[in-house]
Design an enzyme around this catalytic site. Structure first.
Site, mmCIF file in Angstrom:
data_model
loop_
_atom_site.group_PDB
_atom_site.id
_atom_site.type_symbol
_atom_site.label_atom_id
_atom_site.label_comp_id
_atom_site.label_asym_id
_atom_site.label_seq_id
_atom_site.Cartn_x
_atom_site.Cartn_y
_atom_site.Cartn_z
ATOM 1 N N GLU A 1 12.933 -2.238 4.031
ATOM 2 C CA GLU A 1 14.141 -2.243 4.444
ATOM 3 C C GLU A 1 14.962 -1.204 3.892
ATOM 4 O O GLU A 1 15.983 -1.200 4.437
ATOM 5 C CB GLU A 1 14.599 -3.608 4.231
ATOM 6 C CG GLU A 1 13.964 -4.611 5.066
ATOM 7 C CD GLU A 1 14.238 -6.026 4.641
ATOM 8 O OE1 GLU A 1 14.936 -6.353 3.447
ATOM 9 O OE2 GLU A 1 14.285 -7.199 5.226
ATOM 10 N N GLU B 1 -7.171 -10.257 -4.421
ATOM 11 C CA GLU B 1 -6.372 -10.155 -5.648
ATOM 12 C C GLU B 1 -7.243 -10.141 -7.094
ATOM 13 O O GLU B 1 -6.595 -9.873 -8.326
ATOM 14 C CB GLU B 1 -5.514 -11.494 -5.727
ATOM 15 C CG GLU B 1 -5.953 -12.786 -6.149
ATOM 16 C CD GLU B 1 -5.049 -13.837 -6.324
ATOM 17 O OE1 GLU B 1 -5.270 -14.547 -7.087
ATOM 18 O OE2 GLU B 1 -4.317 -14.026 -5.287
#
Length: 272
Positions: free
Chosen positions: A81, A112
């Site tokens: 953004e 992960e």
């Protein structure tokens, strides 16, 4: 090292399946209201981290977020953004998720748990000493994130961390740790809820404050925003009208010609 994972502790609420929709919503909302207060308690840590981020960006460095699962996705949202909102280059703020871009939509099994992959992912971006890397992990124990921060520390790259457990390995590894302790989740262990909300609030604060400090906001306006749709073009036109005495039509012409609110206003003022 042992520490208490409050994000994994049992919910304060029992028999959720027996609650009405009304009661479920009210209780979730009641828990959510505690999150901004937890963020407030972490403001001194947030200030230290953001001050260093700004320092690195002013040196020509970049900001990187690394995380897995929800934490990784939140970093990507915040990074993605920044270019449209502030008109900065797409590589100034970067979100990296364990498992690669495919993990944005679907969980990648065991991604992960790889301790060396984050550094390899960062190396692909030619990470350097002017950059700043923030590891995001609600638990504070994600191997992917810890391995990435440890490698950065060893190579002289500044590191920060956002976690929701106090005294976690992440907080001990990051040079600039942020600990937002939100307590047990409404659904036990569902750290996409309060912990995720806390992480999103902190990320908003980091990127917004950094962009303002870099001069990407004037007054309170996003004068460098990308004009990527009609809504934003209209907003830009009205922002110009708020800065200089011109009609909507003239403001629209200036915006189309110069490509940004900042440039349009600067050109007009230079001709006055």
């Amino acid at each position: 090292m042992s520490f208490t994972k409050t994000t994994e502790q049992a919910s304060h609420y029992q028999a959720l399946e027996e609650m009405s929709v009304h009661d479920l919503l009210c209780n979730i909302n009641r828990e959510d209201q505690t999150v901004p207060l937890a963020v407030e308690r972490a403001l001194p840590q947030i200030e230290k981290l953001v001050s260093r981020v700004v320092e690195q960006l002013k040196k020509g460095g970049r900001l990187f977020y690394i995380g897995a699962g929800t934490s990784g996705r939140l970093g990507i949202v915040d990074a993605s953004e920044c270019p449209p909102t502030y008109g900065v280059p797409h590589d100034l703020v970067n979100g990296i998720i364990a498992g690669g871009d495919q993990a944005i939509r679907r969980a990648v099994e065991n991604a992960e748990d790889h301790t060396t992959q984050a550094w390899l992912d960062l190396e692909a971006h030619h990470i350097g000493p002017n950059d700043f890397v923030i590891g995001i992990a609600a638990s504070g124990t994600t191997p992917y994130v810890l391995g990435g921060l440890e490698a950065c520390n060893q190579k002289g790259i500044a590191t920060g961390g956002i976690t929701c457990n106090a005294g976690s390995p992440l907080a001990l590894t990051a040079q600039y740790p942020i600990e937002v302790v939100v307590g047990p989740e409404f659904v036990t262990g569902s750290s996409r809820m309060k912990a995720g909300t806390a992480q999103k609030l902190v990320l908003n604060m980091i990127s917004t404050t950094a962009m303002i400090q870099l001069g990407r906001v004037k007054g309170n306006k996003m004068v460098d925003m990308q004009l990527s749709n009609n809504k934003l073009v209209d907003r830009g036109v009205r922002m110009i009208m708020g800065e200089i005495p011109v009609s909507y039509e003239v403001a629209a012409e200036l915006l189309e010609k110069h490509g940004s609110v900042r440039q349009a206003v600067a050109f007009y003022q230079s001709q006055s």
